[in-house]
Write a protein that holds these residues in place. Sequence first.
Motif, PDB file in Angstrom:
ATOM      1  N   GLU A  16       0.850  -1.196   0.000  1.00 16.94           N
ATOM      2  CA  GLU A  16       0.000   0.000   0.000  1.00 16.94           C
ATOM      3  C   GLU A  16       0.883   1.242   0.000  1.00 16.94           C
ATOM      4  O   GLU A  16       1.005   1.956   0.996  1.00 16.94           O
ATOM      5  CB  GLU A  16      -0.926  -0.019   1.218  1.00 16.94           C
ATOM      6  N   ASN A  19      -0.993   4.687   0.923  1.00 16.80           N
ATOM      7  CA  ASN A  19      -1.335   4.841   2.341  1.00 16.80           C
ATOM      8  C   ASN A  19      -0.089   4.931   3.222  1.00 16.80           C
ATOM      9  O   ASN A  19      -0.122   5.563   4.280  1.00 16.80           O
ATOM     10  CB  ASN A  19      -2.216   3.680   2.795  1.00 16.80           C
ATOM     11  N   TYR A  85      -6.618   2.175  -4.345  1.00 17.77           N
ATOM     12  CA  TYR A  85      -6.613   3.167  -3.264  1.00 17.77           C
ATOM     13  C   TYR A  85      -8.030   3.663  -2.990  1.00 17.77           C
ATOM     14  O   TYR A  85      -8.439   3.799  -1.825  1.00 17.77           O
ATOM     15  CB  TYR A  85      -5.707   4.339  -3.632  1.00 17.77           C
ATOM     16  N   GLY A  88      -9.912   0.921  -1.260  1.00 15.38           N
ATOM     17  CA  GLY A  88      -9.352   0.491   0.018  1.00 15.38           C
ATOM     18  C   GLY A  88      -8.855  -0.932   0.024  1.00 15.38           C
ATOM     19  O   GLY A  88      -8.856  -1.589   1.069  1.00 15.38           O
ATOM     20  N   GLU A  89      -8.417  -1.441  -1.137  1.00 16.33           N
ATOM     21  CA  GLU A  89      -7.890  -2.808  -1.194  1.00 16.33           C
ATOM     22  C   GLU A  89      -6.718  -2.859  -2.160  1.00 16.33           C
ATOM     23  O   GLU A  89      -6.599  -2.024  -3.055  1.00 16.33           O
ATOM     24  CB  GLU A  89      -8.963  -3.793  -1.645  1.00 16.33           C
TER      25      GLU A  89
END
Length: 313
Positions: A16, A19, A85, A88-89
């Motif tokens: 990620e 993030n 993104y 959220g995965e």
Amino acid sequence: MELWNSTLGNDFTLAEILNDSGVPKLLFATIAVLYMLALTSNGLLLLVIIMDSWLHVPMYLLLSQLSLMDLMFASAVTPKMLVDYLHGENAISFEGCTFQMLVVLTSGGAEDLLLAFMAYDRYVAICHPLHYMVRMRPRICWLTIATSWILAFLNAVILTSYTMHFPFCMSRKIRHLLCEILPLLKLACADTSIYEHMVYVIGVIFLMPTLAAILASYTFVLIAILHVSSGKGRKKVLITCSSHLTVVGMYYGAAMLMYIQPNYYHSPQQDNILSLFYIIITPTLNPLVYSLRNKEVIEASRKLLGRFTSAQR
């Protein structure tokens, strides 16, 4: 240790990077803007070269292929990274990972070979101008383009197939923003040391001879420039060649650090930064480096824009 394969429906999980950056929204916006710029600039350059018959010469045919490779390079990774993104995965299927690796290796390898052919094109045009139309006739030009794609694709198929045949552990977290060979091999529940050496050797075989050919071509070009009596002619040659050398420096700098640097010098942070550079930044800069300093491309773009404007009236 428990193993898994693609038949179990398990996915890999990519790093990620957005993030983990500390400023995810800013980085997301930056990457999105760069990707749109890469799509627009490469797409426009490709369209201009296709539509303008005056640009159907070896130099611009090779440049059109560079734009196509950059489009593939950027589109294989960036859209998924941005969508992941937003959702959220960061999961990617075994098949998706295989396809992504195949596209990245093919476009990257083809660009490596193409840059060498582009250097040879400039060498012949400047050092042997009277023989240019013979040495770079259409059949030879298309042969060089086909050679770039075919060799890169065969290399990508072999490396991708062998990489994905390893048994992977239940820990499916790839510490990288895309599916690449070395990060995937760290998840393999098998001895991959011999294969890692083979990947290193293939990287050297692909990158070093082409880089040597490019440097040799531009050494002869530089010698030829020193004998040009016209200051205007010398400046024009320098502008054309410096554009190519800028692209070469960006591409080979990142590629050598990624594929030729010994494995123990690699870190996830460094690899992700390098990947961002050659996947999104280089494809964005390439068409700008060539088009903004090229009068023929600028003039052809104006003609195409004028045609489009007239058609809208």
